[in-house]
Design an enzyme around this catalytic site. Structure first.
Site, PDB file in Angstrom:
ATOM      1  N   HIS A   1     -26.845  61.427 113.475  1.00  0.00           N
ATOM      2  CA  HIS A   1     -27.077  59.995 113.353  1.00  0.00           C
ATOM      3  C   HIS A   1     -26.802  59.296 114.691  1.00  0.00           C
ATOM      4  CE1 HIS A   1     -27.195  60.822 109.104  1.00  0.00           C
ATOM      5  NE2 HIS A   1     -27.348  59.546 108.799  1.00  0.00           N
TER       6      HIS A   1
ATOM      7  N   GLN B   1     -29.959  31.600  64.146  1.00  0.00           N
ATOM      8  CA  GLN B   1     -29.939  32.944  64.730  1.00  0.00           C
ATOM      9  C   GLN B   1     -29.930  34.012  63.658  1.00  0.00           C
ATOM     10  OE1 GLN B   1     -31.027  31.857  67.837  1.00  0.00           O
ATOM     11  NE2 GLN B   1     -30.251  33.904  68.205  1.00  0.00           N
TER      12      GLN B   1
ATOM     13  N   ASP C   1     -35.138  28.698  72.794  1.00  0.00           N
ATOM     14  CA  ASP C   1     -36.071  29.713  72.303  1.00  0.00           C
ATOM     15  C   ASP C   1     -37.516  29.331  72.589  1.00  0.00           C
ATOM     16  OD1 ASP C   1     -34.184  31.459  71.347  1.00  0.00           O
ATOM     17  OD2 ASP C   1     -34.240  30.716  69.294  1.00  0.00           O
TER      18      ASP C   1
ATOM     19  N   GLU D   1     -25.170  36.528  73.985  1.00  0.00           N
ATOM     20  CA  GLU D   1     -26.536  36.272  74.451  1.00  0.00           C
ATOM     21  C   GLU D   1     -26.759  34.763  74.591  1.00  0.00           C
ATOM     22  OE1 GLU D   1     -31.125  37.140  72.915  1.00  0.00           O
ATOM     23  OE2 GLU D   1     -29.443  37.241  71.513  1.00  0.00           O
ATOM     24  N   HIS D   2     -26.427  34.012  73.534  1.00  0.00           N
ATOM     25  CA  HIS D   2     -26.504  32.549  73.546  1.00  0.00           C
ATOM     26  C   HIS D   2     -25.118  31.987  73.280  1.00  0.00           C
ATOM     27  CE1 HIS D   2     -30.306  34.119  71.684  1.00  0.00           C
ATOM     28  NE2 HIS D   2     -30.868  33.331  72.598  1.00  0.00           N
TER      29      HIS D   2
ATOM     30  N   HIS E   1     -33.242  35.657  62.388  1.00  0.00           N
ATOM     31  CA  HIS E   1     -34.012  36.671  63.117  1.00  0.00           C
ATOM     32  C   HIS E   1     -34.093  37.987  62.339  1.00  0.00           C
ATOM     33  CE1 HIS E   1     -35.198  35.111  67.062  1.00  0.00           C
ATOM     34  NE2 HIS E   1     -34.129  34.349  67.000  1.00  0.00           N
TER      35      HIS E   1
END
Length: 457
Positions: free
Chosen positions: A441, A279, A382, A348-349, A282
């Site tokens: 109404h 990770q 991924d 996220e993961h 990235h």
């Protein structure tokens, strides 16, 4: 020994320097109230500041369309003459794609499509009372715009992750945009083009982040506006999506990628280290967090990181990400506290490397995606697990989901009551309308049951 060798040796990470520790052990016993979400910080990601940078660009595209987009590309040092990629260039990119890479993409797409088709929901329909029915229709967006980044890495896999669920949902018109690449003659990366062709997407634009979001949201002479914009990007792209939210739908405001790993003594330190490193590859803002009650595992993972980082291609990028404030090894009293930490962090993961990993994973409430056991690394997700890798970041997993077929559908209730069913509901509608001081109404249902509602015989 050469100077070049010295330079490489000098930038090798030193044990203990590469990733910091946060020790939570014993603090609860001492009576401290721990806010786990603030104790595991993330990289700075100031979208509000970025908005003021991108706003004039967005306004320019809104008013001048294609001309503004071409000027933006020129300022970035790339000459683009036609924003839409010619169909023959898409087909050429596919024809020139390495056969092994094509086979991998085809299998990735197949697996993702299997999962996406399983996500298609049955449209519910229920008879509330005799003669009164409420159904729900799931209607795909008519047109969507998908952005594919092309900065540090050409994320061609993200093409599939966006396009496949949109196709399965039944979206009628799909447009893709990706930045111009100088080394490829002002076109997007050829692998991105190849995957578009593989998926049958022929509307592809050579437009980068902010411009792409503006083009999709406002429309130009060549690109009709869309209903929904999806796809990750840099902070400026996120800011652009925030600006157009409400003009169009957006998937999320995705920030830097992140992984958290909950692990005990049973974990393989080489696996854990490799996944943290993957990770960090990235970008320098990526977050890698290990949460464990095991001092022994923490030390072994540090040794593995030191050894494995030396063998990677992107040493500087990885080392900076692991050494940033957003990455840490968090030592906890036990797995119960570890579970509380990862739930608060809402990664996220999230990987689970523990004894009875399934049981611990089932108790997790907040994560973009959960990877269970040593044979389910994030890298699999991924590319080729069948799951989607476009996921909520920055703690948003506590309230948001990853991209899926549902992202491209809107739910619409269809209400069908007959005369008898409505008549039975009249007193309830009137009572509630009067309680809210909205008498018209109530009158709107009562009028249907007078002898001459229109005043005509």
């Amino acid at each position: 020994m050469s100077a070049a060798h010295d330079a490489v040796r000098d930038r090798r990470p030193r044990l203990g320097d590469v990733i910091r520790r946060i020790d939570l052990r014993g603090r609860r016993a001492r009576g401290e109230a721990l806010d786990y979400r603030s104790l595991v910080p993330r990289a700075e990601f100031d979208v509000d500041a970025a908005i003021e940078v991108v706003r004039p660009i967005m306004d320019d595209v809104r008013h001048r369309g294609t001309e503004a987009l071409l000027e933006i590309a020129s300022r970035d040092g790339v000459e683009v003459t036609d924003l839409r990629v010619p169909p023959e260039r898409l087909e050429r990119a596919l024809a020139e794609l390495d056969p092994a890479v094509r086979a991998a993409f085809e299998e990735s797409i197949r697996r993702l499509r299997v999962v996406s088709e399983a996500e298609l929901e049955k449209e519910p329909s229920v008879e509330v009372v005799p003669g009164g029915r409420v159904a729900q229709r799931l209607i795909p967006y008519q047109r969507v715009g998908l952005y594919i980044p092309g900065g540090l890495a050409p994320l061609a896999s993200t093409v599939a992750m966006n396009v496949v669920p949109a196709q399965v949902a039944g979206v009628g018109s799909i447009a893709v945009a990706s930045p111009a690449q100088r080394e490829f003659g002002g076109l997007p990366h050829p692998t991105i083009l190849a995957v578009c062709a593989l998926l049958g997407v022929d509307e592809v634009y050579t437009v980068g982040g902010v411009g792409a979001v503006a083009m999709f949201a406002y429309g130009t002479e060549t690109c009709p506006r869309v209903d929904f914009v999806a796809g990750p990007g840099r902070i400026t792209t996120v800011a652009a999506k925030r600006l157009v939210k409400g003009v169009v739908g957006i998937d999320s405001e995705a920030g830097p990628t992140e992984i958290a790993i909950l692990a005990d003594d049973s974990a393989n330190p080489a696996f854990v280290a490799a996944d943290l490193i993957s990770q960090a590859e990235h970008d320098t803002m990526a977050a890698s967090v290990l949460v464990t009650p095991s001092e022994t595992l923490a030390t072994r993972v540090l040794h593995e990181i030191e050894a494995q980082v030396r063998a990677t291609k992107h040493v500087d990028r990885i080392t900076e990400a692991l050494g940033g404030e957003q990455s840490a090894i968090v030592l906890v009293d036990d797995l119960e506290q570890g579970l509380a930490v990862v739930d608060a962090y809402a990664a996220e993961h999230l990987e689970i490397h523990t004894v009875d990993a399934d049981r611990w994973a089932a108790r997790v409430r907040n994560a973009g995606a959960i990877f269970v056991g040593p044979w389910s690394p994030v890298s699999l997700g991924d590319y080729c697990a069948g799951s989607n890798h476009v996921l909520p970041t920055g703690g948003c997993a506590c309230h948001s989901s990853g991209l899926s077929v549902r992202s491209f559908l809107k739910a619409v209730h269809v209400v069908t009551y007959d005369e008898r069913a409505l008549r039975e509901a009249v007193p309830h509608v009137v009572a509630l309308a009067e309680a809210e001081d909205l008498p018209a109404h109530g009158a709107a249902v009562q009028v249907r049951f007078v002898d001459d509602p229109g005043g005509y015989s």
